[in-house]
Design an enzyme around this catalytic site. Structure first.
Site, PDB file in Angstrom:
ATOM      1  N   TYR A 123       0.807  -1.292   0.114  1.00  0.00           N
ATOM      2  CA  TYR A 123       0.048  -0.084  -0.078  1.00  0.00           C
ATOM      3  C   TYR A 123       0.932   1.170  -0.218  1.00  0.00           C
ATOM      4  O   TYR A 123       0.642   2.238  -0.775  1.00  0.00           O
ATOM      5  CB  TYR A 123      -0.946  -0.178   1.180  1.00  0.00           C
ATOM      6  CG  TYR A 123      -1.692   1.228   1.302  1.00  0.00           C
ATOM      7  CD1 TYR A 123      -2.854   1.579   0.660  1.00  0.00           C
ATOM      8  CD2 TYR A 123      -1.106   2.161   2.565  1.00  0.00           C
ATOM      9  CE1 TYR A 123      -3.324   3.008   0.990  1.00  0.00           C
ATOM     10  CE2 TYR A 123      -1.741   3.240   2.652  1.00  0.00           C
ATOM     11  CZ  TYR A 123      -2.999   3.786   1.960  1.00  0.00           C
ATOM     12  OH  TYR A 123      -3.551   4.895   2.153  1.00  0.00           O
ATOM     13  N   LEU A 124       1.728   1.277   0.815  1.00  0.00           N
ATOM     14  CA  LEU A 124       2.740   2.462   0.935  1.00  0.00           C
ATOM     15  C   LEU A 124       3.398   2.739  -0.359  1.00  0.00           C
ATOM     16  O   LEU A 124       3.782   3.694  -0.806  1.00  0.00           O
ATOM     17  CB  LEU A 124       3.743   2.376   2.251  1.00  0.00           C
ATOM     18  CG  LEU A 124       2.875   2.261   3.570  1.00  0.00           C
ATOM     19  CD1 LEU A 124       4.124   2.170   4.727  1.00  0.00           C
ATOM     20  CD2 LEU A 124       2.204   3.858   3.652  1.00  0.00           C
TER      21      LEU A 124
END
Length: 198
Positions: A123-124
């Site tokens: 996600y990051l």
């Protein structure tokens, strides 16, 4: 101003749209056909579109675009890529083509240098890629990177920048306030900042 909001029916997005409307702006909610729009203010304009397959011209006539969408915590890596990375990039491209004055990105703490060992690594990385794409787009931008979110309305008292504790909390109501401020504030033009609720 007319402001397109991606993610307008989410927990942060609804608060943001209400704040924009209360501030005299015309919010334009980018929604899927299946979206529940019943909580949006009456003056909200709707544009139907899916971030995974954006229709052309979705940003036309808008002064500002805000990306406050997310694939959600229960989706797999493929949907994270489709929405948080590719969807954001496609919206950035359309905003540039439509000549919007500013693009405001709701990002995340940790997106500057994603930790490959983190549970949120994929996600990051997606958020990092979208942020970097925005910075290189030529658009005037503001990138807001809150710490861990709560569903609270917040206090209106926030900390921005270097003094933010990465392990603190950020109320969604306060995130909405900051995003709304970043729409036009000179302090936000071309800036990327961490934020937390004080």
């Amino acid at each position: 101003m007319k402001i397109l909001v991606a993610g307008a029916t989410g927990k942060t997005g609804i608060r943001l749209v209400k704040r924009l409307a209360a501030g005299g702006h015309t919010p334009v909610a980018l929604v899927r056909k299946s979206s529940d729009t019943s909580s949006l203010p009456d003056q909200t304009q709707l544009r139907v579109g899916d971030l995974a397959d954006l229709p052309a011209g979705v940003c036309d006539g808008c002064d500002v675009v805000i990306f406050a969408a997310g694939s959600g915590g229960d989706t797999g890596a493929d949907m994270t890529d489709k929405i948080d990375r590719d969807g954001a990039m496609a919206l950035i491209d359309q905003a540039a083509e439509s000549g919007v004055a500013r693009f405001v990105m709701l990002s995340s703490v940790g997106a500057d240098d994603p930790d490959s060992k983190s549970d949120l690594a994929h996600y990051l990385q997606a958020k990092h890629d979208a942020d970097e794409y925005l910075k290189a787009s030529g658009l005037t931008y503001a990138i807001v990177r809150p710490v861990s979110l709560t569903d609270d309305d917040g206090t209106g008292d926030v900390i921005l920048g270097r003094d933010v504790d990465p392990h603190a909390k950020a109320a969604r109501g306060d995130v909405a306030r900051v995003l709304a401020d970043a729409v036009s504030s000179d302090d936000w033009g071309g800036k990327t900042r961490l934020m937390q609720t004080a």
